[in-house]
Scaffold this motif. Sequence first.
Motif, PDB file in Angstrom:
ATOM      1  N   MET A  22       0.964  -1.153  -0.179  1.00 32.98           N
ATOM      2  CA  MET A  22       0.083  -0.027   0.022  1.00 32.98           C
ATOM      3  C   MET A  22       1.003   1.005  -0.077  1.00 32.98           C
ATOM      4  O   MET A  22       1.464   1.697   0.977  1.00 32.98           O
ATOM      5  CB  MET A  22      -0.823  -0.033   1.291  1.00 32.98           C
ATOM      6  N   CYS A  23       0.950   1.912  -1.170  1.00 30.66           N
ATOM      7  CA  CYS A  23       2.014   2.687  -1.241  1.00 30.66           C
ATOM      8  C   CYS A  23       1.552   4.266  -0.935  1.00 30.66           C
ATOM      9  O   CYS A  23       0.177   4.324  -0.796  1.00 30.66           O
ATOM     10  CB  CYS A  23       2.687   2.907  -2.763  1.00 30.66           C
ATOM     11  N   THR A  24       2.530   5.149  -0.680  1.00 29.70           N
ATOM     12  CA  THR A  24       1.901   6.530  -0.520  1.00 29.70           C
ATOM     13  C   THR A  24       1.576   7.500  -1.578  1.00 29.70           C
ATOM     14  O   THR A  24       1.135   8.534  -1.377  1.00 29.70           O
ATOM     15  CB  THR A  24       3.124   7.351   0.338  1.00 29.70           C
ATOM     16  N   GLY A  25       2.122   7.027  -2.975  1.00 34.24           N
ATOM     17  CA  GLY A  25       1.713   7.856  -4.134  1.00 34.24           C
ATOM     18  C   GLY A  25       2.416   8.858  -4.237  1.00 34.24           C
ATOM     19  O   GLY A  25       2.126   9.580  -5.186  1.00 34.24           O
ATOM     20  N   PHE A  26       3.762   9.015  -3.859  1.00 32.46           N
ATOM     21  CA  PHE A  26       4.511  10.266  -4.390  1.00 32.46           C
ATOM     22  C   PHE A  26       5.138  10.070  -5.988  1.00 32.46           C
ATOM     23  O   PHE A  26       5.424  11.133  -6.378  1.00 32.46           O
ATOM     24  CB  PHE A  26       5.852   9.923  -3.243  1.00 32.46           C
ATOM     25  N   ASP A  27       5.057   9.073  -6.356  1.00 29.39           N
ATOM     26  CA  ASP A  27       5.398   8.754  -7.804  1.00 29.39           C
ATOM     27  C   ASP A  27       4.444   8.960  -8.700  1.00 29.39           C
ATOM     28  O   ASP A  27       4.561   9.013  -9.850  1.00 29.39           O
ATOM     29  CB  ASP A  27       6.108   7.549  -8.052  1.00 29.39           C
ATOM     30  N   ALA A  28       3.183   9.089  -8.276  1.00 27.22           N
ATOM     31  CA  ALA A  28       2.145   9.487  -9.074  1.00 27.22           C
ATOM     32  C   ALA A  28       2.087  11.002  -9.503  1.00 27.22           C
ATOM     33  O   ALA A  28       2.578  11.702  -8.603  1.00 27.22           O
ATOM     34  CB  ALA A  28       0.692   9.293  -8.238  1.00 27.22           C
ATOM     35  N   PRO A  29       1.579  11.239 -10.638  1.00 28.15           N
ATOM     36  CA  PRO A  29       1.771  12.784 -11.270  1.00 28.15           C
ATOM     37  C   PRO A  29       0.976  13.441 -10.182  1.00 28.15           C
ATOM     38  O   PRO A  29      -0.060  13.440  -9.746  1.00 28.15           O
ATOM     39  CB  PRO A  29       1.009  12.611 -12.374  1.00 28.15           C
ATOM     40  N   PRO A  30       1.664  14.654 -10.199  1.00 29.53           N
ATOM     41  CA  PRO A  30       1.169  15.764  -9.231  1.00 29.53           C
ATOM     42  C   PRO A  30      -0.443  16.299  -9.454  1.00 29.53           C
ATOM     43  O   PRO A  30      -0.638  16.231 -10.678  1.00 29.53           O
ATOM     44  CB  PRO A  30       2.201  16.858  -8.950  1.00 29.53           C
ATOM     45  N   GLY A  60       7.060   0.227   6.552  1.00 28.81           N
ATOM     46  CA  GLY A  60       7.581   1.191   5.719  1.00 28.81           C
ATOM     47  C   GLY A  60       8.575   0.547   4.549  1.00 28.81           C
ATOM     48  O   GLY A  60       8.675  -0.559   4.219  1.00 28.81           O
ATOM     49  N   SER A  61       9.184   1.500   3.705  1.00 25.40           N
ATOM     50  CA  SER A  61       9.887   0.964   2.318  1.00 25.40           C
ATOM     51  C   SER A  61      11.232   1.977   2.320  1.00 25.40           C
ATOM     52  O   SER A  61      11.210   3.006   2.913  1.00 25.40           O
ATOM     53  CB  SER A  61       9.182   1.103   0.993  1.00 25.40           C
ATOM     54  N   LEU A  62      12.022   1.323   1.479  1.00 24.82           N
ATOM     55  CA  LEU A  62      13.361   2.101   1.274  1.00 24.82           C
ATOM     56  C   LEU A  62      13.350   2.260  -0.190  1.00 24.82           C
ATOM     57  O   LEU A  62      13.329   1.197  -1.002  1.00 24.82           O
ATOM     58  CB  LEU A  62      14.453   1.262   1.737  1.00 24.82           C
ATOM     59  N   VAL A  89       8.521  11.129   5.701  1.00 26.63           N
ATOM     60  CA  VAL A  89       9.764  10.768   4.753  1.00 26.63           C
ATOM     61  C   VAL A  89      10.883  11.584   4.978  1.00 26.63           C
ATOM     62  O   VAL A  89      10.911  12.737   4.901  1.00 26.63           O
ATOM     63  CB  VAL A  89       9.320  10.814   3.129  1.00 26.63           C
ATOM     64  N   ARG A  90      12.264  10.821   4.838  1.00 28.77           N
ATOM     65  CA  ARG A  90      13.356  11.549   4.919  1.00 28.77           C
ATOM     66  C   ARG A  90      14.472  10.324   4.311  1.00 28.77           C
ATOM     67  O   ARG A  90      14.630   9.505   4.119  1.00 28.77           O
ATOM     68  CB  ARG A  90      13.617  11.550   6.218  1.00 28.77           C
ATOM     69  N   ALA A 111      19.692   6.030   0.831  1.00 25.96           N
ATOM     70  CA  ALA A 111      18.341   5.516   0.697  1.00 25.96           C
ATOM     71  C   ALA A 111      17.304   6.755   1.122  1.00 25.96           C
ATOM     72  O   ALA A 111      17.547   7.543   2.030  1.00 25.96           O
ATOM     73  CB  ALA A 111      17.893   4.373   1.183  1.00 25.96           C
ATOM     74  N   VAL A 112      15.971   6.611   0.840  1.00 28.15           N
ATOM     75  CA  VAL A 112      14.975   7.516   1.228  1.00 28.15           C
ATOM     76  C   VAL A 112      14.134   6.523   2.040  1.00 28.15           C
ATOM     77  O   VAL A 112      13.790   5.421   1.230  1.00 28.15           O
ATOM     78  CB  VAL A 112      14.161   8.014   0.078  1.00 28.15           C
ATOM     79  N   PHE A 113      13.769   6.718   3.284  1.00 32.41           N
ATOM     80  CA  PHE A 113      13.046   6.041   4.058  1.00 32.41           C
ATOM     81  C   PHE A 113      11.542   6.424   4.010  1.00 32.41           C
ATOM     82  O   PHE A 113      11.142   7.611   4.338  1.00 32.41           O
ATOM     83  CB  PHE A 113      13.433   5.888   5.525  1.00 32.41           C
ATOM     84  N   VAL A 114      10.596   5.618   3.604  1.00 26.58           N
ATOM     85  CA  VAL A 114       9.105   5.960   3.447  1.00 26.58           C
ATOM     86  C   VAL A 114       8.404   5.297   4.594  1.00 26.58           C
ATOM     87  O   VAL A 114       8.039   4.100   4.479  1.00 26.58           O
ATOM     88  CB  VAL A 114       8.531   5.847   2.070  1.00 26.58           C
TER      89      VAL A 114
END
Length: 211
Positions: A22-30, A60-62, A89-90, A111-114
Amino acid sequence: CLLLEKDEHVLSGASGGNSGIMCTGFDAPPSSIERMCIRNSIRTNKEFYRSRGIPIQEVGSLIVAWTEEELRHLPSIVEENHECGDLEVRQISQEELREMEPHLNRSALGAVFVPGEILVEPWMIPLAYAAEATQFHDAVILTDARVTSSKLLPDNTWELRTAKGATYHASLVINAAGLYADHVEQALEAGSTRADGPDALGPSSKGAADF
């Protein structure tokens, strides 16, 4: 509500074979509908899953950088997450990454931790949705019912015909066929003579590699 499923089981295809993330959607188009839906689901789905006994793991994910170029790109990934409202996210250093994932290949640079991304049981979710729809909202699900042709009738209702020759009528048709959406769209387009008929669709998919 009537769902026509082309295969013999509602879990066939992507419905039961997705990654279970279940992703957070950051890579979806704004400002896209996709991002809006993902962000809304993050806020509502966890409670629904818990209430239906669907196991989830908030691990979480990396997003791992393996090259210097990818490492330079990490701050922009953090910014994209923050822009869509995921402020937890950081970016993490190589040292912190190795502490979190000691068995990860040592060539990882950072990495980026989500933290908001969640592991779910991909089979149980569509089953829960199907049960919710049929038991509490009077929906009907028919399997082995592939739509092959359509006709827009004079009263602006649709007549849909399946490969087995069955016919169904509807005032509204929602094309939710995933990678087969273009096939359904072609069937709807062939049955419509209106200028505002279905928009053209093409198959699309997202790929992901999990380590």
